[in-house]
Design a protein around this motif. Structure first.
Motif, PDB file in Angstrom:
ATOM      1  N   ALA A   2       0.836  -1.199   0.000  1.00  0.00           N
ATOM      2  CA  ALA A   2       0.000   0.000   0.000  1.00  0.00           C
ATOM      3  C   ALA A   2       0.866   1.243   0.000  1.00  0.00           C
ATOM      4  O   ALA A   2       0.510   2.250  -0.605  1.00  0.00           O
ATOM      5  N   SER A   3       2.010   1.168   0.661  1.00  0.00           N
ATOM      6  CA  SER A   3       2.892   2.333   0.691  1.00  0.00           C
ATOM      7  C   SER A   3       3.516   2.589  -0.684  1.00  0.00           C
ATOM      8  O   SER A   3       3.763   3.724  -1.062  1.00  0.00           O
ATOM      9  N   LEU A   4       3.792   1.534  -1.426  1.00  0.00           N
ATOM     10  CA  LEU A   4       4.331   1.702  -2.783  1.00  0.00           C
ATOM     11  C   LEU A   4       3.300   2.383  -3.686  1.00  0.00           C
ATOM     12  O   LEU A   4       3.653   3.253  -4.489  1.00  0.00           O
ATOM     13  N   GLU A   5       2.065   1.988  -3.549  1.00  0.00           N
ATOM     14  CA  GLU A   5       1.009   2.613  -4.355  1.00  0.00           C
ATOM     15  C   GLU A   5       0.846   4.080  -3.976  1.00  0.00           C
ATOM     16  O   GLU A   5       0.680   4.939  -4.840  1.00  0.00           O
ATOM     17  N   ALA A   6       0.908   4.352  -2.700  1.00  0.00           N
ATOM     18  CA  ALA A   6       0.772   5.731  -2.231  1.00  0.00           C
ATOM     19  C   ALA A   6       1.941   6.565  -2.737  1.00  0.00           C
ATOM     20  O   ALA A   6       1.754   7.707  -3.193  1.00  0.00           O
ATOM     21  N   GLU A   7       3.145   6.020  -2.670  1.00  0.00           N
ATOM     22  CA  GLU A   7       4.319   6.738  -3.182  1.00  0.00           C
ATOM     23  C   GLU A   7       4.185   6.989  -4.680  1.00  0.00           C
ATOM     24  O   GLU A   7       4.499   8.062  -5.178  1.00  0.00           O
TER      25      GLU A   7
END
Length: 132
Positions: A2-7
């Motif tokens: 989820a953090s990769l998508e947010a980034e």
């Protein structure tokens, strides 16, 4: 994950914003540049002195108008507007004799118009007085 998508979304937003800024800046330069190219010739033209021909006599202008109406009448001998304007131009040029012919033609073409008859009679009276 989820953090990769947010980034990714944050980076993508930044890229879009950068592109928008670049397009905005280019558009502004284009707009101001085209405005400058339109204004500079106008300023140069305004600062140049006017030619001396602009102070020509109004009589010359009336003579040119009369010639123009004569050309129209060569093509259209019964043109009411050209006949009226020609007679007026000749009257303004103090050519009463020259104004009589178009007025007579107007009276002949439009016998219902009293104003043509009145003006023609006045001119003929003035010419009769000046001949005496």
């Amino acid at each position: 994950m989820a953090s990769l998508e947010a980034e990714y979304l944050i980076n993508r937003k930044k890229q879009i914003q950068r592109r928008q800024k670049i397009v905005t800046i280019v558009s502004m330069f284009s707009f101001f540049g085209s405005t400058v190219f339109a204004v500079i010739p106008a300023i140069q033209q305004a600062s140049q002195p006017k030619p001396a021909n602009a102070s020509a006599s109004p009589e010359l202008g009336l003579q040119q108008q009369a010639r123009g109406y004569e050309l129209v009448l060569q093509r259209e001998p019964e043109n009411q507007l050209a006949l009226e304007k020609l007679s007026l131009a000749r009257l303004h040029l103090n050519d009463a004799k020259g104004a009589i012919a178009p007025l007579e033609k107007l009276v002949k073409l439009h016998p219902e118009r009293q104003d043509y008859k009145v003006v023609l009679e006045q001119i003929k009276k003035q010419e009769g007085k000046s001949d005496q």
